[in-house]
Design a protein around this motif. Structure first.
Motif, PDB file in Angstrom:
ATOM      1  N   ASN A  48       0.833  -1.199   0.000  1.00  0.00           N
ATOM      2  CA  ASN A  48       0.000   0.000   0.000  1.00  0.00           C
ATOM      3  C   ASN A  48       0.861   1.239   0.000  1.00  0.00           C
ATOM      4  O   ASN A  48       0.961   1.934   0.987  1.00  0.00           O
ATOM      5  N   THR A  86      -8.483  -0.702   3.398  1.00  0.00           N
ATOM      6  CA  THR A  86      -7.631  -1.842   3.074  1.00  0.00           C
ATOM      7  C   THR A  86      -8.284  -3.145   3.529  1.00  0.00           C
ATOM      8  O   THR A  86      -8.298  -4.135   2.788  1.00  0.00           O
ATOM      9  N   ASN A 100     -13.735   9.105   3.002  1.00  0.00           N
ATOM     10  CA  ASN A 100     -12.331   8.759   2.770  1.00  0.00           C
ATOM     11  C   ASN A 100     -12.140   7.263   2.565  1.00  0.00           C
ATOM     12  O   ASN A 100     -11.297   6.851   1.766  1.00  0.00           O
ATOM     13  N   PHE A 110     -10.296   5.748  -0.706  1.00  0.00           N
ATOM     14  CA  PHE A 110      -9.143   4.849  -0.609  1.00  0.00           C
ATOM     15  C   PHE A 110      -9.455   3.481  -1.214  1.00  0.00           C
ATOM     16  O   PHE A 110      -8.601   2.876  -1.864  1.00  0.00           O
ATOM     17  N   GLY A 150      -7.808   4.668   5.767  1.00  0.00           N
ATOM     18  CA  GLY A 150      -7.018   3.783   4.916  1.00  0.00           C
ATOM     19  C   GLY A 150      -6.990   2.358   5.441  1.00  0.00           C
ATOM     20  O   GLY A 150      -7.049   1.398   4.663  1.00  0.00           O
ATOM     21  N   ILE A 183      -1.662   4.962   2.239  1.00  0.00           N
ATOM     22  CA  ILE A 183      -3.080   4.699   2.486  1.00  0.00           C
ATOM     23  C   ILE A 183      -3.280   4.087   3.863  1.00  0.00           C
ATOM     24  O   ILE A 183      -4.166   4.492   4.608  1.00  0.00           O
ATOM     25  N   GLN A 184      -2.442   3.125   4.222  1.00  0.00           N
ATOM     26  CA  GLN A 184      -2.626   2.450   5.504  1.00  0.00           C
ATOM     27  C   GLN A 184      -2.260   3.320   6.687  1.00  0.00           C
ATOM     28  O   GLN A 184      -2.551   2.965   7.823  1.00  0.00           O
TER      29      GLN A 184
END
Length: 184
Positions: A3, A17, A98, A102, A13, A7-8
């Motif tokens: 990622n 994920t 968000n 993502f 995020g 993102i994480q």
């Protein structure tokens, strides 16, 4: 799953994920993606849904009941419906916008697409989106998914961001440049 792009690193995020990996493992990426896009559109169009996702005055139990009823009435797939219930239970519905963004970035990367973040002053129609994707594909040499947002403050034109590249063809920027040039 790698990622990149951080993102994480965010709460949204991490939720995105987890949802992406579950949808991928269950071979439901398309169904979950379609459901999330429907939720994104509903968030944009419904003041009641916006209030449900952002109001601290709505209790956890009421929030869970309301989001489950909303998911059922929208005909969302089971994975997305359950995921929305988890967000409501954990009091994280405020992260929903968000999370959707993502998730779409992760899904585009999974399909081998590059994602372009596009701001326009007004919503783009399907023909304009297709032309934009075609132009970006020609310019970048690969398929491009677009993450569209509307920002009336740019007055007109587009602001396109692909990775670290940004193309700002907004009227606001042109006016600011002209004003700066006139100051001497």
């Amino acid at each position: 799953m790698e990622n990149s792009g951080g993102i994480q690193a965010s709460l949204a995020g991490r939720y995105a994920t987890a949802l992406f990996e579950l949808a991928r493992d269950e071979r439901q990426l398309e169904a979950v993606g379609a459901s999330l896009n429907a939720v994104r559109d509903a968030l944009r169009d419904s003041a009641d849904l916006q209030a449900l996702t952002t109001s601290p005055l709505i209790g956890r139990d009421e929030s869970v009941k309301a989001i489950r009823a909303t998911a059922a009435s929208m005909g969302l797939d089971p994975i997305t419906s359950n995921f929305l219930g988890v967000l409501a239970q954990n009091r994280r519905l405020g992260q929903l916008g968000n999370v959707i963004r993502f998730f779409n970035l992760l899904a585009a990367r999974h399909r081998g697409e590059t994602t372009a973040e596009v701001k326009s002053a007004h919503p783009l129609n399907d023909d304009q989106i297709a032309a934009l994707k075609s132009n970006l594909k020609t310019r970048l040499g690969r398929d491009v998914a677009v993450d569209l947002t509307v920002d009336p403050a740019i007055l007109g034109g587009l602001v396109v961001k692909v990775g670290s590249q940004m193309i700002d063809d907004s009227i606001r920027t042109k006016l600011n440049t002209l004003a700066h040039a006139m100051k001497g």
